[in-house]
Write an enzyme that holds these catalytic residues in place. Structure first.
Site, PDB file in Angstrom:
ATOM      1  N   ASP A  35       0.847  -1.199   0.000  1.00 57.26           N
ATOM      2  CA  ASP A  35       0.000   0.000   0.000  1.00 57.26           C
ATOM      3  C   ASP A  35       0.880   1.246   0.000  1.00 57.26           C
ATOM      4  O   ASP A  35       2.100   1.159   0.136  1.00 57.26           O
ATOM      5  CB  ASP A  35      -0.967   0.004   1.199  1.00 57.26           C
ATOM      6  CG  ASP A  35      -0.242  -0.180   2.532  1.00 57.26           C
ATOM      7  OD1 ASP A  35       0.976   0.090   2.601  1.00 57.26           O
ATOM      8  OD2 ASP A  35      -0.890  -0.613   3.494  1.00 57.26           O
ATOM      9  N   SER A  90      -0.782  -7.601  10.770  1.00 53.84           N
ATOM     10  CA  SER A  90      -1.710  -7.739  11.894  1.00 53.84           C
ATOM     11  C   SER A  90      -2.605  -8.953  11.633  1.00 53.84           C
ATOM     12  O   SER A  90      -2.246 -10.073  11.966  1.00 53.84           O
ATOM     13  CB  SER A  90      -2.508  -6.437  12.035  1.00 53.84           C
ATOM     14  OG  SER A  90      -3.417  -6.537  13.095  1.00 53.84           O
ATOM     15  N   LYS A 139      -4.036  -0.052  -2.045  1.00 53.60           N
ATOM     16  CA  LYS A 139      -4.884  -0.887  -1.179  1.00 53.60           C
ATOM     17  C   LYS A 139      -6.138  -0.116  -0.795  1.00 53.60           C
ATOM     18  O   LYS A 139      -6.070   1.064  -0.495  1.00 53.60           O
ATOM     19  CB  LYS A 139      -4.092  -1.271   0.077  1.00 53.60           C
ATOM     20  CG  LYS A 139      -4.900  -2.001   1.127  1.00 53.60           C
ATOM     21  CD  LYS A 139      -3.995  -2.637   2.173  1.00 53.60           C
ATOM     22  CE  LYS A 139      -3.772  -1.761   3.375  1.00 53.60           C
ATOM     23  NZ  LYS A 139      -2.928  -2.375   4.391  1.00 53.60           N
TER      24      LYS A 139
HETATM   25  C1  R5P Z   1      -1.211  -0.308   7.504  1.00 50.28           C
HETATM   26  O1  R5P Z   1      -1.266   0.457   6.571  1.00 50.28           O
HETATM   27  C2  R5P Z   1      -0.021  -1.158   7.753  1.00 50.28           C
HETATM   28  O2  R5P Z   1       1.082  -0.679   7.058  1.00 50.28           O
HETATM   29  C3  R5P Z   1      -0.259  -2.619   7.400  1.00 50.28           C
HETATM   30  O3  R5P Z   1      -0.418  -2.737   5.997  1.00 50.28           O
HETATM   31  C4  R5P Z   1      -1.483  -3.160   8.075  1.00 50.28           C
HETATM   32  O4  R5P Z   1      -1.482  -2.867   9.428  1.00 50.28           O
HETATM   33  C5  R5P Z   1      -1.593  -4.662   7.869  1.00 50.28           C
HETATM   34  O5  R5P Z   1      -2.749  -5.094   8.481  1.00 50.28           O
HETATM   35  P1  R5P Z   1      -3.354  -6.515   8.190  1.00 50.28           P
HETATM   36  O6  R5P Z   1      -2.270  -7.520   8.400  1.00 50.28           O
HETATM   37  O7  R5P Z   1      -4.457  -6.650   9.214  1.00 50.28           O
HETATM   38  O8  R5P Z   1      -3.908  -6.524   6.812  1.00 50.28           O
END
Ligand code: R5P
Length: 294
Positions: free
Chosen positions: A170, A224, A193
């Site tokens: 992203d 996450s 994204k």
């Molecule tokens: C948010 O922009 C962060 O850079 C990560 O892309 C995000 O926290 C990833 O989250 P998840 O693993 O829940 O998709």
């Protein structure tokens, strides 16, 4: 610096003990538990902190209880006459909530900064999630220091991959993905994204890319729930990638994310800001350097 004392916790001693050993600071262990009613109990096994610089080391994944612990400890340490209190939070929480996305929402990154400003003199962290704010001093009044895991990740990729191609999943990830690709001298693409909810993301990938001979490496700051990585893995595989590596700085791995990603036949690696079975990139030396150069 003989006046330094490092306070470590069960979750952070893999970093805290290295800092103490390398810099010849006394190591003090902290014990944390809960009373039956949910209140926090905290204890340190050495209270000779008068005139000392105290380094509290704790990553703030699953942050809420840890924040209470740190505030209570800082309060105690200050009362014992410590000269300075530096929080080393390799993973700094709440940085993603950096604006009011919907009316009525709390902007948590500012609330955290205001709270920490009151209790600490300084904060050292590793690659905080900075997006709409560009540096920590836009929200923190205390001294801040940002350690970067980028050179370590680039070295790791060089060792692991013959023909890497980097994806940043992203816009925010460009600050890590692009720099990693630049150090290695390989191709990179930053994707778009759209997040519909914590569990639902859509990512656009250019369909003309040929990834057949590539080791596709997806670089992001945080994993996450893993949905971001899983979206890119599926698309990269459709474009011919045989090998996909997911590399993050902070592996939160909630909701069984690690296993879900592995089921897609991708390799997962992270730094050890948060210790897990995949934290293969040791960030301690960079943190130690940042203490020396303060
Ligand atoms: C948010 O922009 C962060 O850079 C990560 O892309 C995000 O926290 C990833 O989250 P998840 O693993 O829940 O998709």
């Amino acid at each position: 610096m003989k006046t330094g004392v490092v306070i470590g916790f069960d979750e952070s001693k893999h970093i805290a003990k290295k800092i103490s050993k390398e810099l010849k600071f006394k190591y003090v262990g902290a014990v944390v538990r809960k009373f039956p009613d949910g209140e926090s109990y905290t204890r340190i096994y050495n209270e000779k902190l008068k005139g000392k610089k105290v380094f509290l080391v704790l990553s703030l994944d699953n942050p809420n209880d840890k924040i209470v612990t740190l505030i209570f400890l800082a309060h105690h340490i200050r009362a014992l006459g410590a000269l300075k209190i530096c929080l080393i939070a390799p993973y700094l929480c709440y940085m993603r909530q950096d604006k009011q996305f919907r009316k009525g929402e709390v902007v948590s990154n500012k609330a955290i900064a205001d709270l920490f400003n009151k209790y600490f003199d300084e904060i050292i962290t590793v690659d905080p999630h900075l997006h709409r704010i560009k540096n920590l001093n836009q929200i923190f009044k205390i001294k801040t220091k940002k350690v970067s895991a980028v050179p370590l990740i680039a070295n790791f990729v060089k060792k692991k991959c013959k023909n890497p191609f980097i994806f940043g999943p992203d816009y925010e990830s460009y600050q890590w993905a692009k720099k990693v690709a630049k150090i290695i001298g390989c191709g990179v693409d930053i994707l778009k994204k759209h997040r519909y909810s914590s569990e639902s993301v859509r990512i656009k990938i250019k369909e003309k890319l040929n990834l057949k001979d590539k080791d596709v490496v997806i670089v992001d700051d945080i994993i996450s729930t893993g949905h971001t990585m899983m979206e890119v893995i599926r698309d990269a595989k459709k474009l011919g990638a045989k090998r996909v590596l997911c590399i993050c700085i902070h592996g939160l791995f909630v909701e069984n994310a690690l296993n879900k990603i592995k089921k897609l036949n991708a390799e997962v690696y992270s730094t050890n800001t948060i210790l897990s079975e995949v934290s293969k990139i040791d960030i301690s030396k960079s943190i130690i350097q940042s203490i020396i150069k303060r």
